[in-house]
Scaffold this active site. Structure first.
Site, PDB file in Angstrom:
ATOM      1  N   ASN A  40       0.830  -1.200   0.000  1.00  0.00           N
ATOM      2  CA  ASN A  40       0.000   0.000   0.000  1.00  0.00           C
ATOM      3  C   ASN A  40       0.870   1.258   0.000  1.00  0.00           C
ATOM      4  OD1 ASN A  40      -1.727   2.182   0.811  1.00  0.00           O
ATOM      5  ND2 ASN A  40      -3.200   0.662   1.560  1.00  0.00           N
ATOM      6  N   ASP A  65       4.713  -6.088  -3.834  1.00  0.00           N
ATOM      7  CA  ASP A  65       3.978  -7.268  -3.399  1.00  0.00           C
ATOM      8  C   ASP A  65       4.976  -8.413  -3.326  1.00  0.00           C
ATOM      9  OD1 ASP A  65       2.427  -9.520  -3.060  1.00  0.00           O
ATOM     10  OD2 ASP A  65       0.900  -8.942  -4.525  1.00  0.00           O
ATOM     11  N   ASN A  92       9.428  -8.949   7.886  1.00  0.00           N
ATOM     12  CA  ASN A  92       8.224  -8.964   8.699  1.00  0.00           C
ATOM     13  C   ASN A  92       6.955  -9.270   7.904  1.00  0.00           C
ATOM     14  OD1 ASN A  92       6.362  -8.030  11.033  1.00  0.00           O
ATOM     15  ND2 ASN A  92       5.860  -6.616   9.359  1.00  0.00           N
ATOM     16  N   TYR A 154       0.905 -22.629   8.374  1.00  0.00           N
ATOM     17  CA  TYR A 154       1.501 -21.425   8.973  1.00  0.00           C
ATOM     18  C   TYR A 154       2.600 -21.831   9.947  1.00  0.00           C
ATOM     19  CZ  TYR A 154       1.862 -16.916  11.356  1.00  0.00           C
ATOM     20  OH  TYR A 154       2.334 -15.734  11.887  1.00  0.00           O
ATOM     21  N   LYS A 158       6.662 -21.092   9.527  1.00  0.00           N
ATOM     22  CA  LYS A 158       7.383 -20.367  10.571  1.00  0.00           C
ATOM     23  C   LYS A 158       8.445 -21.244  11.232  1.00  0.00           C
ATOM     24  CE  LYS A 158       5.275 -16.390  10.255  1.00  0.00           C
ATOM     25  NZ  LYS A 158       5.986 -15.196   9.741  1.00  0.00           N
TER      26      LYS A 158
END
Length: 260
Positions: A40, A65, A92, A154, A158
């Site tokens: 954004n 992106d 991040n 997920y 991680k």
């Protein structure tokens, strides 16, 4: 933070909100110049202008992106520029998938895995060369307490990021490059809202604030720790997860927000 990093350039992905925005704020407060990366542009520009006014640093915006090859290539190019060295990299950027693996479209799963694993690896690789040549650098990979728990793809992504960070810190720490996986638990940011998760599935005591997660993560990275688990409560969770049966540490079920 006690180390003098004033004047160092820090590149932060996912910097338009949440933990990324807080990393930007705390690093700017320490005198770092910034490269802010997210999709954004408008939010990045607002954040950059506010940080420049408040802390007197320079903040560059790089809309990208990072689930797309072109976006990754743009950030790799910035990290590889020897005329504008980046001394701190914060990987991040992240996304969550609300539904179970079998209900997600495989294209969503592939983007999810690319962002959390492949993209973080590519950006780390791009930043490392200059850091090693200069004999100093800091890399923070934002992972999750989920890395220690059986919580679908997920957790798997991680867990890879934690393992990668442990190895990289061991491999490059003696050459002046500190690599840390920061593993927060539930944290008050936009992350869960964007994925449409019912946040009531986690009790109030489980929620952390972004300021604490970032502060402890930066301090642990400065100390050269390969893994940072903010708060005693989540250190206990990680310790229990190593010995408890998987079914007992799988965590609360995922529930969509009402109406979604």
């Amino acid at each position: 933070m006690t180390a003098d990093i004033s004047g160092t350039t820090a590149l932060i992905t996912g910097a338009s909100a949440g933990l990324g925005s807080e990393f930007a704020r705390q690093l700017a407060a320490a005198g770092c110049n910034l490269v802010l990366v997210a999709r954004n542009r408008a939010r990045l520009e607002d954040n950059a202008a506010a940080l420049e006014r408040r802390y007197g640093i320079t903040a560059e915006v790089l809309p990208a992106d990072l689930t797309e090859d072109a976006g990754v290539a743009a950030v790799v190019g910035r990290l590889s520029d020897p005329q504008r060295p980046v001394g701190i990299l914060v990987n991040n950027a992240g996304i969550g998938l609300l539904h179970n693996f079998e209900d997600n479209h495989i294209s969503e799963e592939k983007k999810h895995l690319k962002l959390h694993g492949e993209t973080a690896m590519e950006l780390t690789h791009a930043a490392l060369k200059g850091m090693l040549e200069r004999g100093s650098g800091r890399i923070i990979n934002v992972a999750s307490i989920a890395a220690f728990l059986p919580r679908g793809t997920y957790s798997a992504a991680k867990a890879w990021l934690v393992s990668f960070s442990r190895w990289a810190n061991l491999a490059y720490g003696k050459q002046g490059v500190k690599v840390t996986a920061v593993c927060p638990g539930f944290t008050h940011t936009e992350f869960h809202d964007r994925m449409g998760m019912d946040k009531s599935v986690a009790p109030s005591w489980a929620w952390l604030h972004a300021e604490r997660v970032v502060r402890e993560g930066l301090a642990d990275n400065e100390r050269g720790k390969p893994v940072s688990i903010p708060s005693k409560r989540y250190k206990v969770v990680a310790a229990v997860a190593r010995v408890a049966p998987a079914r007992l540490v799988a965590g609360p079920p995922r529930k969509p927000t009402q109406g979604r």
